[in-house]
Design an enzyme around this catalytic site. Structure first.
Site, PDB file in Angstrom:
ATOM      1  N   LYS A  18      25.366  43.994  69.220  1.00 19.72           N
ATOM      2  CA  LYS A  18      26.461  44.956  69.474  1.00 19.72           C
ATOM      3  C   LYS A  18      27.719  44.340  68.861  1.00 19.72           C
ATOM      4  O   LYS A  18      28.336  43.454  69.429  1.00 19.72           O
ATOM      5  CB  LYS A  18      26.597  45.180  70.982  1.00 19.72           C
ATOM      6  CG  LYS A  18      27.976  45.559  71.497  1.00 19.72           C
ATOM      7  CD  LYS A  18      28.429  46.962  71.114  1.00 19.72           C
ATOM      8  CE  LYS A  18      29.821  47.198  71.706  1.00 19.72           C
ATOM      9  NZ  LYS A  18      30.910  46.738  70.810  1.00 19.72           N
TER      10      LYS A  18
ATOM     11  N   GLY B 290      33.567  36.310  72.824  1.00 15.10           N
ATOM     12  CA  GLY B 290      34.740  37.171  72.993  1.00 15.10           C
ATOM     13  C   GLY B 290      35.701  36.579  74.003  1.00 15.10           C
ATOM     14  O   GLY B 290      35.778  35.357  74.167  1.00 15.10           O
ATOM     15  N   SER B 291      36.422  37.440  74.680  1.00 16.16           N
ATOM     16  CA  SER B 291      37.488  36.977  75.573  1.00 16.16           C
ATOM     17  C   SER B 291      36.927  36.499  76.915  1.00 16.16           C
ATOM     18  O   SER B 291      35.870  36.969  77.353  1.00 16.16           O
ATOM     19  CB  SER B 291      38.459  38.134  75.825  1.00 16.16           C
ATOM     20  OG  SER B 291      37.776  39.193  76.475  1.00 16.16           O
TER      21      SER B 291
ATOM     22  N   GLU C 161      37.952  37.269  79.792  1.00 10.70           N
ATOM     23  CA  GLU C 161      37.959  38.385  80.752  1.00 10.70           C
ATOM     24  C   GLU C 161      36.637  39.160  80.662  1.00 10.70           C
ATOM     25  O   GLU C 161      35.998  39.432  81.671  1.00 10.70           O
ATOM     26  CB  GLU C 161      39.135  39.337  80.472  1.00 10.70           C
ATOM     27  CG  GLU C 161      40.520  38.724  80.658  1.00 10.70           C
ATOM     28  CD  GLU C 161      40.905  37.696  79.586  1.00 10.70           C
ATOM     29  OE1 GLU C 161      40.430  37.816  78.438  1.00 10.70           O
ATOM     30  OE2 GLU C 161      41.675  36.764  79.914  1.00 10.70           O
ATOM     31  N   VAL C 162      36.253  39.523  79.441  1.00 10.95           N
ATOM     32  CA  VAL C 162      35.000  40.268  79.279  1.00 10.95           C
ATOM     33  C   VAL C 162      33.802  39.331  79.503  1.00 10.95           C
ATOM     34  O   VAL C 162      32.777  39.733  80.061  1.00 10.95           O
ATOM     35  CB  VAL C 162      34.932  40.952  77.897  1.00 10.95           C
ATOM     36  CG1 VAL C 162      33.609  41.680  77.725  1.00 10.95           C
ATOM     37  CG2 VAL C 162      36.084  41.945  77.742  1.00 10.95           C
ATOM     38  N   GLY C 163      33.961  38.069  79.105  1.00 12.37           N
ATOM     39  CA  GLY C 163      32.891  37.089  79.326  1.00 12.37           C
ATOM     40  C   GLY C 163      32.493  37.022  80.792  1.00 12.37           C
ATOM     41  O   GLY C 163      31.305  36.930  81.131  1.00 12.37           O
TER      42      GLY C 163
ATOM     43  N   GLU D  44      30.669  32.283  74.664  1.00 18.17           N
ATOM     44  CA  GLU D  44      31.540  31.577  73.707  1.00 18.17           C
ATOM     45  C   GLU D  44      32.880  32.291  73.769  1.00 18.17           C
ATOM     46  O   GLU D  44      33.019  33.395  73.257  1.00 18.17           O
ATOM     47  CB  GLU D  44      30.977  31.668  72.280  1.00 18.17           C
ATOM     48  CG  GLU D  44      29.517  31.265  72.125  1.00 18.17           C
ATOM     49  CD  GLU D  44      29.301  29.770  72.061  1.00 18.17           C
ATOM     50  OE1 GLU D  44      30.299  29.036  71.889  1.00 18.17           O
ATOM     51  OE2 GLU D  44      28.156  29.335  72.213  1.00 18.17           O
TER      52      GLU D  44
ATOM     53  N   CYS E 117      39.369  31.587  67.413  1.00 16.36           N
ATOM     54  CA  CYS E 117      39.278  31.117  68.805  1.00 16.36           C
ATOM     55  C   CYS E 117      39.631  29.646  68.948  1.00 16.36           C
ATOM     56  O   CYS E 117      40.264  29.250  69.923  1.00 16.36           O
ATOM     57  CB  CYS E 117      37.862  31.351  69.326  1.00 16.36           C
ATOM     58  SG  CYS E 117      36.597  30.661  68.246  1.00 16.36           S
TER      59      CYS E 117
ATOM     60  N   GLU F 244      46.281  32.571  75.446  1.00 16.78           N
ATOM     61  CA  GLU F 244      45.806  32.755  74.068  1.00 16.78           C
ATOM     62  C   GLU F 244      46.526  33.957  73.448  1.00 16.78           C
ATOM     63  O   GLU F 244      46.452  35.065  73.977  1.00 16.78           O
ATOM     64  CB  GLU F 244      44.293  32.986  74.083  1.00 16.78           C
ATOM     65  CG  GLU F 244      43.679  32.994  72.704  1.00 16.78           C
ATOM     66  CD  GLU F 244      42.164  33.254  72.733  1.00 16.78           C
ATOM     67  OE1 GLU F 244      41.696  34.025  73.594  1.00 16.78           O
ATOM     68  OE2 GLU F 244      41.475  32.699  71.862  1.00 16.78           O
TER      69      GLU F 244
HETATM   70  P1  NAD Z   1      36.649  41.126  73.650  1.00 12.20           P
HETATM   71  O1  NAD Z   1      36.168  40.283  74.776  1.00 12.20           O
HETATM   72  O2  NAD Z   1      37.645  42.173  73.930  1.00 12.20           O
HETATM   73  O3  NAD Z   1      35.408  41.884  72.953  1.00 12.20           O
HETATM   74  C1  NAD Z   1      34.278  41.191  72.502  1.00 12.20           C
HETATM   75  C2  NAD Z   1      33.093  42.131  72.492  1.00 12.20           C
HETATM   76  O4  NAD Z   1      32.833  42.526  73.836  1.00 12.20           O
HETATM   77  C3  NAD Z   1      33.281  43.417  71.686  1.00 12.20           C
HETATM   78  O5  NAD Z   1      32.086  43.722  71.018  1.00 12.20           O
HETATM   79  C4  NAD Z   1      33.551  44.460  72.767  1.00 12.20           C
HETATM   80  O6  NAD Z   1      33.156  45.750  72.406  1.00 12.20           O
HETATM   81  C5  NAD Z   1      32.683  43.940  73.901  1.00 12.20           C
HETATM   82  N1  NAD Z   1      33.085  44.387  75.242  1.00 12.20           N
HETATM   83  C6  NAD Z   1      34.305  44.805  75.651  1.00 12.20           C
HETATM   84  N2  NAD Z   1      34.263  45.144  76.965  1.00 12.20           N
HETATM   85  C7  NAD Z   1      33.000  44.920  77.381  1.00 12.20           C
HETATM   86  C8  NAD Z   1      32.345  45.045  78.640  1.00 12.20           C
HETATM   87  N3  NAD Z   1      32.959  45.497  79.711  1.00 12.20           N
HETATM   88  N4  NAD Z   1      31.036  44.674  78.713  1.00 12.20           N
HETATM   89  C9  NAD Z   1      30.386  44.201  77.631  1.00 12.20           C
HETATM   90  N5  NAD Z   1      30.951  44.070  76.418  1.00 12.20           N
HETATM   91  C10 NAD Z   1      32.255  44.421  76.290  1.00 12.20           C
HETATM   92  O7  NAD Z   1      37.128  40.085  72.542  1.00 12.20           O
HETATM   93  P2  NAD Z   1      37.806  40.401  71.138  1.00 12.20           P
HETATM   94  O8  NAD Z   1      39.186  40.878  71.399  1.00 12.20           O
HETATM   95  O9  NAD Z   1      36.893  41.226  70.310  1.00 12.20           O
HETATM   96  O10 NAD Z   1      37.830  38.949  70.477  1.00 12.20           O
HETATM   97  C11 NAD Z   1      38.803  38.007  70.726  1.00 12.20           C
HETATM   98  C12 NAD Z   1      38.336  36.959  71.708  1.00 12.20           C
HETATM   99  O11 NAD Z   1      37.109  36.366  71.260  1.00 12.20           O
HETATM  100  C13 NAD Z   1      39.313  35.812  71.829  1.00 12.20           C
HETATM  101  O12 NAD Z   1      39.446  35.424  73.171  1.00 12.20           O
HETATM  102  C14 NAD Z   1      38.638  34.712  71.021  1.00 12.20           C
HETATM  103  O13 NAD Z   1      39.079  33.419  71.339  1.00 12.20           O
HETATM  104  C15 NAD Z   1      37.206  34.938  71.353  1.00 12.20           C
HETATM  105  N6  NAD Z   1      36.299  34.290  70.373  1.00 12.20           N
HETATM  106  C16 NAD Z   1      35.588  33.176  70.738  1.00 12.20           C
HETATM  107  C17 NAD Z   1      34.753  32.531  69.812  1.00 12.20           C
HETATM  108  C18 NAD Z   1      33.969  31.274  70.170  1.00 12.20           C
HETATM  109  O14 NAD Z   1      33.099  30.871  69.388  1.00 12.20           O
HETATM  110  N7  NAD Z   1      34.244  30.627  71.298  1.00 12.20           N
HETATM  111  C19 NAD Z   1      34.646  33.046  68.521  1.00 12.20           C
HETATM  112  C20 NAD Z   1      35.386  34.179  68.178  1.00 12.20           C
HETATM  113  C21 NAD Z   1      36.202  34.797  69.117  1.00 12.20           C
END
Ligand code: NAD
Length: 498
Positions: A192, A245-246, A248-250, A267, A301, A400
């Site tokens: 996804k 991702g973030s 919060e969503v993690g 991650e 990130c 961040e």
């Molecule tokens: P995000 O958490 O908003 O979204 C990431 C993914 O999660 C997207 O595909 C989104 O559609 C999905 N998503 C959103 N809400 C969801 C839910 N309720 N349930 C399941 N999936 C959901 O993050 P972003 O804004 O796309 O990316 C930025 C963040 O990603 C930053 O915090 C960055 O540091 C982090 N990041 C971390 C790494 C790493 O390797 N540690 C790498 C790249 C980015």
């Protein structure tokens, strides 16, 4: 050969053809899937604000079906011999490499990434896939255990359908880091991508079909995070989940997987420090950190976002950084003269500008103003690089931002530098800059994070595990043998000898 398209950008004919379909499908079981509801999402070029295409806005039942398809494709894929599976995956790596200019241009347009950097990301996908295919040949499926009075061994086999949710900043590269070990171990995958940057994943799935990856092995589902992403995270039939991702969503994804007892890897974000001691080459170090904070407009990130500089070189270091950041050419990602592209969407632009205001209101000194950037001929999400300075308790030093903004602070000695570097909820990556290798190693081991780099920032050689601790992640990492081993489940087999 190139051809002129919207805004006089030079688009490759294949990219133009890909985008000319206007409405792009999800790919499940090798088939094009359209949302039954007819719902689509527009994906926009952040550099011009123009629509590139529509993608499918799938609902929960459509995501669940994709997981079923991936599980159904699993037994045949897992049963292939290592040689047969490796041959198919290496063919995919070759095909992606051959199509690198096309995929990179799609990625540059979709993610607002400088085209040359997008090419690097696509090559990284190729290299990662080849690396894990090679590594999978070294994994012993059966490991004999020497246990008194028993015959015993462990037996490794893949899990089944593995799920992946990705962010928008490094779509192809992160897909490579994520799915390569899973596929090489014999799992099938459901990807996804982020709703802003789904195009390269769709292209990849179509290419995989074309070169003979069996249907159902690589599935790409698109849609909103709160619906499509949440459905994937809540699906009880996935065997593993990897979320990038973030935080919060993690947390939401971790909770959902916890309820279903599905192993999950997170991650997440970061607030990395670069600790600069007074024995460095000031200009070279400043140059490297300017490069880091402007790389993909600071949407990285593991970026160095807190620059901790020893007091006696602070002024010289800052003056040089300001001079260099003022020279950065902000422009459209496909303009070969651009050094820094836009941020991904208007919301992210507002977030960056908002943090500059919040940081100043919270007492930060504004060393380099930043703010909106104008690019001739394009109304994209452009911002200028910015520098803030002051107390690390400031909101802009703690949270961040995810844009080209660094926060500066002075330190007196090593003890203070360690305390400052560790003054964060995150734990992804820090760097230390010094000519003294003993001090470098000591500092590197004292900073609380998954990764410490010496005299460099953003370093990801294959074979070195990369992952986060604390608010930056849990459950494993990427790019190493441990990552691959996570994609096999172990059975311990024991026979008492008497
Ligand atoms: P995000 O958490 O908003 O979204 C990431 C993914 O999660 C997207 O595909 C989104 O559609 C999905 N998503 C959103 N809400 C969801 C839910 N309720 N349930 C399941 N999936 C959901 O993050 P972003 O804004 O796309 O990316 C930025 C963040 O990603 C930053 O915090 C960055 O540091 C982090 N990041 C971390 C790494 C790493 O390797 N540690 C790498 C790249 C980015």
């Amino acid at each position: 050969m190139t051809t002129t398209f919207k805004n006089d950008l030079q688009l490759l004919p294949e990219v133009k053809t890909f985008l000319s379909r206007d409405v792009l499908p999800a790919i499940v079981g090798g088939r094009e899937v359209m949302a039954a509801s007819g719902a689509t999402l527009a994906t926009i070029d952040p550099g011009s604000g123009q629509k590139l295409a529509e993608i499918q806005d799938l609902d929960a039942s459509e995501i669940d079906r994709a997981v079923d398809v991936a599980n159904a494709a699993f037994p045949a894929w897992a049963k292939l011999s290592l040689e047969e599976r490796s041959k198919i995956l290496l063919r995919l790596a070759d095909a992606v490499e051959k199509h690198k200019p096309i995929i990179a241009q799609i990625e540059a347009l979709d993610a607002g990434k400088i085209e040359a950097q997008a090419q690097g990301d696509v090559q990284n996908f190729v290299d990662t896939l080849r690396y894990f295919v090679k590594l999978s040949g070294q994994v012993k499926q059966r490991t004999k255990l020497e246990v008194e009075g028993h015959e015993a061994w462990t037996y490794k086999q893949p899990w089944g359908a593995c799920a992946f949710i990705f962010p928008w900043n490094f779509p192809m590269l992160l897909i490579g880091w994520g799915i390569s070990p899973a596929l090489a171990a014999g799992n099938t995958v459901v990807i996804k991508p982020a709703e802003d940057t789904s195009l390269s994943a769709i292209y990849l799935a179509e290419l995989a079909k074309e070169i003979g990856v069996p249907d159902g092995v690589i599935n790409v589902v698109t849609g909103r995070g709160a619906t499509a992403g949440a459905a994937l995270a809540n699906n009880a039939n996935i065997k593993r989940m990897s979320f990038t991702g973030s935080p919060e969503v993690g947390r939401l994804v971790g909770e959902a997987c916890g309820r279903n007892l599905v192993p999950v890897k997170l991650e997440l974000g970061g607030k990395g420090a670069a600790v600069v001691f007074n024995d460095v080459d000031v200009k070279a170090t400043a140059e490297a950190l300017v490069g880091a904070i402007t790389f993909h407009s600071g949407q990285v990130c593991c970026d160095a976002t807190r620059w901790l500089v020893q007091s006696d070189i602070y002024d010289e270091f800052v003056a040089y950084c300001v001079e260099r950041l003022k020279q950065i050419r902000v422009g459209h990602p496909l303009d070969p003269d651009s050094q820094m592209g836009p941020v991904v969407n208007p919301k992210q632009r507002q977030r960056v500008l908002g943090y500059l205001e919040k940081g100043k209101a919270d007492g930060a000194e504004c060393v380099l103003e930043g703010g909106p950037a104008q690019v001739d001929g394009f109304t994209g999400n452009y911002v200028k690089p910015a520098l803030l300075a002051g107390s690390l308790d400031n909101v802009a030093a703690r949270e961040e931002i995810f844009g080209p903004v660094a926060y500066l602070a002075r330190f007196k000695d090593e003890a203070e530098a360690i305390e400052m570097a560790n003054n964060t909820d995150y734990g992804l990556a820090n760097s230390v800059w010094t000519e003294d290798p003993i001090r470098a190693a000591r500092m590197a081991e004292s900073m609380t994070a998954g990764n410490s780099w010496i005299n460099a920032h953003n370093v990801f050689p294959q074979g070195v595990p990369y992952g986060g601790v604390n608010k930056s992640g849990l459950g494993g990492g990427v790019l190493s043998i441990e990552t691959l081993l996570d994609y096999y489940r172990n059975t311990s087999i024991v026979r008492p000898l008497k």
